[in-house]
Each structure stands twice: as structure tokens, then as C-alpha cells.
Design a protein around this motif. Structure first.
Motif, PDB file in Angstrom:
ATOM      1  N   ASP A  37       0.901  -1.149   0.011  1.00 16.67           N
ATOM      2  CA  ASP A  37       0.189  -0.117  -0.046  1.00 16.67           C
ATOM      3  C   ASP A  37       0.804   1.183   0.072  1.00 16.67           C
ATOM      4  O   ASP A  37       0.423   2.107  -0.767  1.00 16.67           O
ATOM      5  N   THR A  38       1.897   1.361   0.754  1.00 19.24           N
ATOM      6  CA  THR A  38       2.676   2.446   0.833  1.00 19.24           C
ATOM      7  C   THR A  38       3.406   2.596  -0.525  1.00 19.24           C
ATOM      8  O   THR A  38       3.710   3.786  -0.815  1.00 19.24           O
ATOM      9  N   GLU A  39       4.074   1.372  -1.251  1.00 21.83           N
ATOM     10  CA  GLU A  39       4.430   1.543  -2.535  1.00 21.83           C
ATOM     11  C   GLU A  39       3.594   2.341  -3.423  1.00 21.83           C
ATOM     12  O   GLU A  39       3.882   3.179  -4.300  1.00 21.83           O
ATOM     13  N   GLN A  40       2.286   1.994  -3.463  1.00 22.81           N
ATOM     14  CA  GLN A  40       1.113   2.632  -4.409  1.00 22.81           C
ATOM     15  C   GLN A  40       1.053   4.207  -3.947  1.00 22.81           C
ATOM     16  O   GLN A  40       1.115   4.840  -4.744  1.00 22.81           O
ATOM     17  N   ARG A  41       1.217   4.543  -2.559  1.00 22.71           N
ATOM     18  CA  ARG A  41       1.142   5.790  -2.333  1.00 22.71           C
ATOM     19  C   ARG A  41       2.175   6.706  -2.821  1.00 22.71           C
ATOM     20  O   ARG A  41       2.100   7.653  -3.404  1.00 22.71           O
ATOM     21  N   PHE A  42       3.437   6.025  -2.738  1.00 21.53           N
ATOM     22  CA  PHE A  42       4.466   6.986  -3.425  1.00 21.53           C
ATOM     23  C   PHE A  42       4.555   6.875  -4.783  1.00 21.53           C
ATOM     24  O   PHE A  42       4.942   8.006  -5.605  1.00 21.53           O
ATOM     25  N   ALA A  43       4.012   5.789  -5.567  1.00 20.14           N
ATOM     26  CA  ALA A  43       3.830   6.007  -6.977  1.00 20.14           C
ATOM     27  C   ALA A  43       2.795   7.104  -7.434  1.00 20.14           C
ATOM     28  O   ALA A  43       3.004   7.690  -8.293  1.00 20.14           O
ATOM     29  N   ASP A  44       1.881   7.086  -6.573  1.00 22.64           N
ATOM     30  CA  ASP A  44       0.911   8.200  -6.860  1.00 22.64           C
ATOM     31  C   ASP A  44       1.222   9.709  -6.521  1.00 22.64           C
ATOM     32  O   ASP A  44       1.043  10.503  -7.333  1.00 22.64           O
ATOM     33  N   TYR A  45       2.269   9.691  -5.428  1.00 23.30           N
ATOM     34  CA  TYR A  45       2.634  10.851  -5.018  1.00 23.30           C
ATOM     35  C   TYR A  45       3.791  11.414  -6.163  1.00 23.30           C
ATOM     36  O   TYR A  45       3.725  12.720  -6.368  1.00 23.30           O
ATOM     37  N   LEU A  46       4.503  10.494  -6.593  1.00 23.05           N
ATOM     38  CA  LEU A  46       5.814  10.971  -7.395  1.00 23.05           C
ATOM     39  C   LEU A  46       5.374  10.816  -8.918  1.00 23.05           C
ATOM     40  O   LEU A  46       6.002  11.130  -9.554  1.00 23.05           O
ATOM     41  N   GLY A  47       4.138  10.039  -9.199  1.00 25.06           N
ATOM     42  CA  GLY A  47       3.785   9.896 -10.493  1.00 25.06           C
ATOM     43  C   GLY A  47       4.714   8.954 -11.288  1.00 25.06           C
ATOM     44  O   GLY A  47       5.070   9.164 -12.301  1.00 25.06           O
ATOM     45  N   ALA A  48       5.316   8.159 -10.526  1.00 27.68           N
ATOM     46  CA  ALA A  48       5.897   7.084 -10.945  1.00 27.68           C
ATOM     47  C   ALA A  48       5.414   5.797 -11.305  1.00 27.68           C
ATOM     48  O   ALA A  48       4.440   5.092 -10.553  1.00 27.68           O
ATOM     49  N   PRO A  49       5.681   5.167 -12.461  1.00 30.40           N
ATOM     50  CA  PRO A  49       5.242   3.888 -13.014  1.00 30.40           C
ATOM     51  C   PRO A  49       5.470   2.637 -12.090  1.00 30.40           C
ATOM     52  O   PRO A  49       4.594   1.903 -11.842  1.00 30.40           O
ATOM     53  N   HIS A  50       6.874   2.755 -11.650  1.00 27.76           N
ATOM     54  CA  HIS A  50       7.203   1.476 -10.808  1.00 27.76           C
ATOM     55  C   HIS A  50       7.919   1.601  -9.587  1.00 27.76           C
ATOM     56  O   HIS A  50       8.971   2.504  -9.900  1.00 27.76           O
TER      57      HIS A  50
END
Length: 384
Positions: A37-50
Motif C-alpha cells: 500500500d505504501t508503494e502505491q501511495r509513493f507511486a501516486d505521489y511521485l507520478g512514478a510507474p514502478h
């Protein structure tokens, strides 16, 4: 001393304590659902695909190199003004770090120095976002594209930050972040890897967990098969849910904590603006905003940096030095050929740089105390 201000301190509140306690009570404290879940939140925050959460920023740098295929016979360009992990991970990957000089005012990697250091063996450039201010990633991206090179960002200092319309990891092949105890966001120890390519990110994920094709949470969940395959000689780099729970709370406060750091920097810039013998860090601009992880000043000619630091300590102000250039360390001088080169900017800066306290938990009284102490010590040192 009536007041003492440490160089740095994490901002940990009730939310972090409650989040970690909930994981401890859950029955699973390793890498699992909270980390995902934390990975997904960072992906959303940074706009990073992976994205991949790891146990250190060093692990993120190492996996970035391995996942991008950097290895024996390759050269990787690294600024000499950085922490040892930036170059050490290149060596751990079996490649050769090629050290280059930095810009005088910002101490960020010098793009022209990178250009001069290119050889037929160059495979990648590591751009270090020094003190929280991003390197010129657009110029480096263009240079790397023109020569078929990988661009990796060492973003240990820069979360969040922006430059020229992009954020850390926005246009690089990979970016490594650190969540060490003093960093803008902390999980006590931890790191994050972002990658542009999905296949490379998948390789990094497998390598981060012993090269096993299924993670421990999947193997040990009730009713799941315990069998797995080893598909690569991997490492042990995963982040557990206990650390991820703490980090998830920190991410919720990322913008607020950066705003507080910026307020502290603004107060310092105003209070120390006319002080002789002191070069202040650059200010934010509409196209270049810092995380303000560090507030690095440079002392003027004739001032003894270590003596100034000792006097500030006697005034109750903690300081640090970022960084002794890599080429000055005995290992790099002995084992890395490029360390024998000339680094006039880095060598000059090292005798001058001093990092002042800047962390979100500082009070306005702390800020005033630091600024007053710096003025008193430097005015005495220059004979005013």
C-alpha cells in the motif's frame, strides 16, 4: 547554554507510533500488505510507474545499477561531492566509478565535467541532488540520450523537490531515495527505487528478495503453497511492514514538512544575508525548488571551518559537514583511478562547507538561536 539545537531530529508523532503498533499487533511484521500500500501511495505521489520499497537508499542505488544491466567493464560517472554509497554501489555492481567535479554555488554535478569524462566504456551517469536541490536532469537526460547512456538519480536528499517542470525520477531511468533517520521523510532505515521500465523494475523486485520468484508474504499466507523457485542470485533488500507503516505516515506529511523546512531556510536567508565571510545557499525560484534537506553555507577566506563548528557547538548549535569529496578518501585514492584527477571546486568547497540545523521540529526560538549564534561566531571570527 540555555538552549541546545541539534543538527537534525526526526519528527515522529502519535500517528507514526499508532501505525507501527498496529502492524506489531497484526500478526505479520515482515514485508506484506502495508508495504504494498505504501508503494502505491509513493507511486501516486511521485507520478512514478514502478516503485519498490527497500531497506536503504544504498540498496536502491545498487539495484538500479543491477536492474539496468550495469556491470564489469562499464564506467559510471559520479560526482565526487556525495556520500560514499553513490560510488560504492557502482563498485559492488562490478563497474568502475568515474569521479567528476561539481558546480561552485550549488555543489551539484557539473554537466560539462560529465561531458568531458565520457569514454567508450561509459554506461551511466548518477546525478546527485545535493542538499535537496535537483541536478540539471534535463541537460543530463539529453546528454545521456545522445550517447546511449542510462541516467540514475541519487535522490537521497530530494523528496519533495522540483526543477524545470520535473520531480526526482520523473525523466530518469531510475531514481533512488533514502529514508534514513535524518532525511526529509524517515522510516528509521529505508529506501525507495523508482524505475521507468517495467521489466527492469521486475528484475529489481526479484533481486531485492534473494532472487526468489514469490515473496515471503505470499508463501506464508494461510492456504498458499510454500514452494518457490530461485531465478537469480539475489540480495536481502526488502522493507518490512513495520518500517512501511511509519513511512506511510511521514508521506502524509511530506508537503507540510517541506513547507516548514522552507520557512526555516527563508528565515536563515533573511537573518544571515549581510553577514561577512558567509556564502548562503541559493534561493528557490519558480523553476528550481529544494526539499531543503540541508542548509549548507560556505565560509569565506581565512576562516577555519572546524573552529567555527566547535564554537557554534559551545553556543548550543549542532552542525555537520556535507561532504568530504570522495577523491580525498584513502580507499578511492588507492582503488579508483579517476580519484587522481583534479577537482578544484570540490577541494575548495570542502574547506568551507558547514551544514546548519534544519528540520521540521525546530521552533521559531530554535531558528533565532541558531541565527544569533552564527552571527556572533562569524562576527568575532572576522574581527567585527
Amino acid at each position: 547554554m540555555s538552549r541546545q539545537v541539534p543538527f537534525a531530529a526526526p519528527l515522529i508523532g502519535a500517528a507514526e507510533i499508532e501505525a507501527v503498533t498496529a502492524v506489531l499487533r497484526s500478526g505479520w511484521i515482515g514485508t506484506g500488505a502495508v508495504t504494498a500500500d505504501t508503494e502505491q501511495r509513493f507511486a501516486d505521489y511521485l507520478g512514478a510507474p514502478h516503485v519498490l520499497l527497500l531497506n536503504s537508499g544504498t540498496a536502491a542505488l545498487h539495484l538500479a545499477l543491477l536492474a539496468l544491466g550495469i556491470g564489469p567493464g562499464d564506467e559510471v560517472i559520479v560526482p565526487t561531492v556525495t556520500f560514499t554509497a553513490t560510488a560504492a554501489t557502482v563498485l559492488h555492481a562490478g563497474a568502475v566509478p568515474v569521479l567528476v567535479d561539481v558546480e561552485p554555488d550549488t555543489l551539484r554535478i557539473d554537466v560539462e565535467a560529465v561531458r568531458r569524462a565520457l569514454t567508450p566504456r561509459t554506461r551511466a551517469v548518477v546525478a546527485v541532488h545535493f542538499a535537496g536541490r535537483m541536478a540539471d536532469v534535463r541537460a543530463l537526460r539529453s546528454l545521456c540520450d545522445a550517447h546511449g547512456l542510462r541516467l540514475i538519480e541519487d535522490s537521497a536528499h530530494a523528496l519533495p523537490a522540483e526543477r524545470d517542470g520535473t520531480v526526482p525520477g520523473g525523466i530518469a531511468d531510475a531514481a533512488a531515495f533514502s529514508f534514513f533517520v535524518t532525511k526529509p521523510l524517515t522510516s528509521a532505515e529505508g529506501g525507495l527505487l523508482t524505475m521507468a521500465d517495467g521489466d527492469a523494475a521486475a528484475r529489481a523486485r526479484v533481486l531485492s528478495a534473494h532472487g526468489i520468484d514469490r515473496d515471503a508474504f505470499a508463501r506464508h499466507s494461510f492456504g498458499r503453497s510454500p514452494h518457490y523457485d530461485v531465478v537469480a542470485p539475489g540480495l536481502k533488500y526488502n522493507m518490512p511492514d513495520t518500517a512501511s507503516a511509519l513511512l506511510r505516515c511521514q508521506l502524509d506529511q511530506a508537503d507540510a514538512m517541506r513547507a516548514r523546512r522552507r520557512d526555516i531556510a527563508t528565515a536563515y536567508l533573511a537573518a544571515l544575508a549581510d553577514l561577512p565571510g558567509l556564502r548562503l545557499p541559493p534561493v528557490d525560484t519558480p523553476t528550481d525548488t529544494s526539499s531543503w534537506y540541508l542548509f549548507v553555507v560556505q565560509l569565506g577566506d581565512g576562516l577555519d571551518r572546524d573552529a567555527v563548528a566547535a564554537e557554534l557547538h559551545r553556543h548550543g548549535v549542532g552542525t555537520s559537514v556535507h561532504f568530504r569529496p570522495l577523491h580525498q578518501f584513502s580507499y578511492y585514492r588507492t582503488e579508483v583511478a579517476s580519484a587522481a584527477g583534479e577537482f578544484p571546486v570540490a577541494d575548495d568547497a570542502f574547506t568551507r562547507v558547514l551544514s546548519l540545523p534544519i528540520f521540521p521540529g525546530m521552533s521559531d526560538e530554535d531558528i533565532e538561536h541558531v541565527a544569533t549564534a552564527v552571527r556572533a561566531v562569524l562576527e568575532q571570527a572576522v574581527g567585527r
